[in-house]
Write an enzyme that holds these catalytic residues in place. Structure first.
Site, PDB file in Angstrom:
ATOM      1  N   CYS A   1     -21.458 -35.271   8.753  1.00 16.83           N
ATOM      2  CA  CYS A   1     -21.016 -34.790   7.447  1.00 16.83           C
ATOM      3  C   CYS A   1     -20.988 -33.261   7.426  1.00 16.83           C
ATOM      4  CB  CYS A   1     -21.958 -35.294   6.354  1.00 16.83           C
ATOM      5  SG  CYS A   1     -21.450 -34.846   4.679  1.00 16.83           S
TER       6      CYS A   1
ATOM      7  N   MET B   1     -17.486 -40.240   6.440  1.00 20.80           N
ATOM      8  CA  MET B   1     -16.629 -41.023   5.555  1.00 20.80           C
ATOM      9  C   MET B   1     -15.553 -40.167   4.896  1.00 20.80           C
ATOM     10  SD  MET B   1     -19.427 -43.543   3.756  1.00 20.80           S
ATOM     11  CE  MET B   1     -18.218 -44.561   2.896  1.00 20.80           C
TER      12      MET B   1
ATOM     13  N   ARG C   1     -19.578 -36.851  19.318  1.00 19.72           N
ATOM     14  CA  ARG C   1     -19.830 -37.789  20.423  1.00 19.72           C
ATOM     15  C   ARG C   1     -21.324 -38.071  20.476  1.00 19.72           C
ATOM     16  NH1 ARG C   1     -17.479 -39.426  25.226  1.00 19.72           N
ATOM     17  NH2 ARG C   1     -15.735 -37.962  25.032  1.00 19.72           N
TER      18      ARG C   1
END
Length: 387
Positions: free
Chosen positions: A222, A302, A316
């Site tokens: 985020c 998201m 990653r």
């Protein structure tokens, strides 16, 4: 105590999980005696850990596997799983794209409309395989797909946004979702979030939340804190919202669990969040590292696909073991990211906490050197806590 930023602005000191430590009490107990069970609505789980509703973390297969292992996974109803009949080629493209082309690709892929029939189908697929059908949507998505979720028989509905409040102001052309009415009308428990303050947590509980999610921007993928400058470090946010839970319980006799959502990587992080008052935690990147995860060793936020203001990125995380190893062990890594249940039970035993409620009462100290003190060799050799 307030700190003066300048003549016209003062601030309260807030603490993150990395800045605190847990203090052993006068007794200890065997970890096998630690009871980690908790409950949302009428659903009881042995492991107080939820896999977050991110497309790189939970699909139908993961949701079923998590339930079988004693935990819980939440499926994103506004993601890849409900936009495409077969999500696998899409997930392959997300994993393969160069980092400079990632956000435009995500915006393209997530522009495909959500198919209401897939909303129902994914819920049914989870239930048919014996899983717990916990699903998530934004407030706008909840208003749009709530009927389909109810029809399909979901077990839990999470309404999530960067910040959710009961006092949302909308343009005259938009009718905001009435959270209290939605909670009352839905046939399953509704979890509301996210929030970081006592007042908002209390209002969400009064609106009928079956649980409240706490956390704005701490997640590994985020970028909301950088893009918006908004958030409260998790230790303080959880403690404030837990205080709202206690006051609400004293006033009403209704206990509403507090779930720490985001920024938690290791077993120690989880233990410290519960010690600050959380009943359970929601994590993403630790589960994205499971061999069964749909993200192919990647994890993304998201809000990454937002067409106007992306607030997430792709990281990653690699693949470090099976879902069972990450949740229940045996651990093959020495950094606290495997056997999360074992870490919680061992910590509870060390602290003398027989259950989650006692774990919430353990002593906490401010300890900014907790993760660095005496770890010079681990840091130099990038081992254990020095990775």
């Amino acid at each position: 105590m307030d700190i003066q930023i300048g003549r016209g602005k003062s601030a309260r000191r807030a603490y993150g999980i990395d800045e605190i430590a847990l203090v052993p009490g006068p007794r200890t107990l065997d970890p096998s005696l630690a009871d980690t069970r908790w409950q949302i609505g009428n659903i009881e789980r042995e492991i107080p850990i939820i896999a977050s509703a991110m497309d790189g973390v939970v699909d139908v297969k993961m949701a079923v596997a998590l339930a079988q292992l004693g935990a819980l996974g939440v499926l994103n109803l506004e993601g890849i799983q409900t936009r495409y009949e077969d999500p696998n080629p899409i997930l392959d493209r997300i994993a393969a794209v160069d980092k400079t082309e990632f956000v435009p690709l995500m915006q393209e892929l997530y522009a495909t409309p959500i198919k209401p029939e897939l909303v129902e189908r994914r819920i049914q697929e989870i239930k048919q395989q014996g899983g717990i059908a916990a699903v998530s949507a934004t407030p706008a998505g909840a208003a749009k797909y709530g009927a389909a979720v109810a029809k399909a028989g979901a077990d839990l509905f999470f309404i999530q946004a960067t910040v959710v409040s009961t006092a949302h102001l909308s343009p005259d052309s938009v009718t905001p979702l009435d959270l209290a009415e939605f909670c009352q009308e839905m046939p399953m428990p509704v979890v509301l979030g996210n929030c970081v303050t006592y007042e908002v947590a209390l209002n969400l509980m009064k609106a009928g939340a079956a649980a409240v999610l706490v956390g704005i921007g701490p997640g590994a993928a985020c970028t909301s804190r950088g893009v918006l400058g908004v958030g409260v470090p998790q230790a303080t946010a959880v403690a404030d919202c837990a205080a709202a839970r206690e006051d609400f319980y004293r006033e009403t006799g209704k206990y509403v669990p507090v779930i720490a959502d985001g920024g938690l990587i290791t077993g120690g992080d989880i233990c410290k969040c519960i010690a600050c008052g959380a009943d359970g935690v929601m994590i993403g990147s630790p589960f994205a590292r499971a061999a069964e995860a749909p993200g192919r060793g990647f994890h993304w936020g998201m809000a990454t696909p937002s067409p106007v203001l992306p607030r997430g990125t792709r990281i990653r995380v690699g693949t470090t073991g099976s879902l069972e190893q990450i949740l229940r062990g045996p651990a093959q890594l020495d950094d606290g990211t495997h056997n999360l249940l074992g870490a919680l039970k061992t910590s509870m035993g060390t602290l003398g906490a027989k259950n989650i409620q006692e774990m919430q009462q353990v002593e906490v100290v401010i300890a900014p050197s907790l993760l660095t003190e005496g770890k010079v060799y681990q840091k130099a050799q990038q081992l254990g806590m020095g990775k």
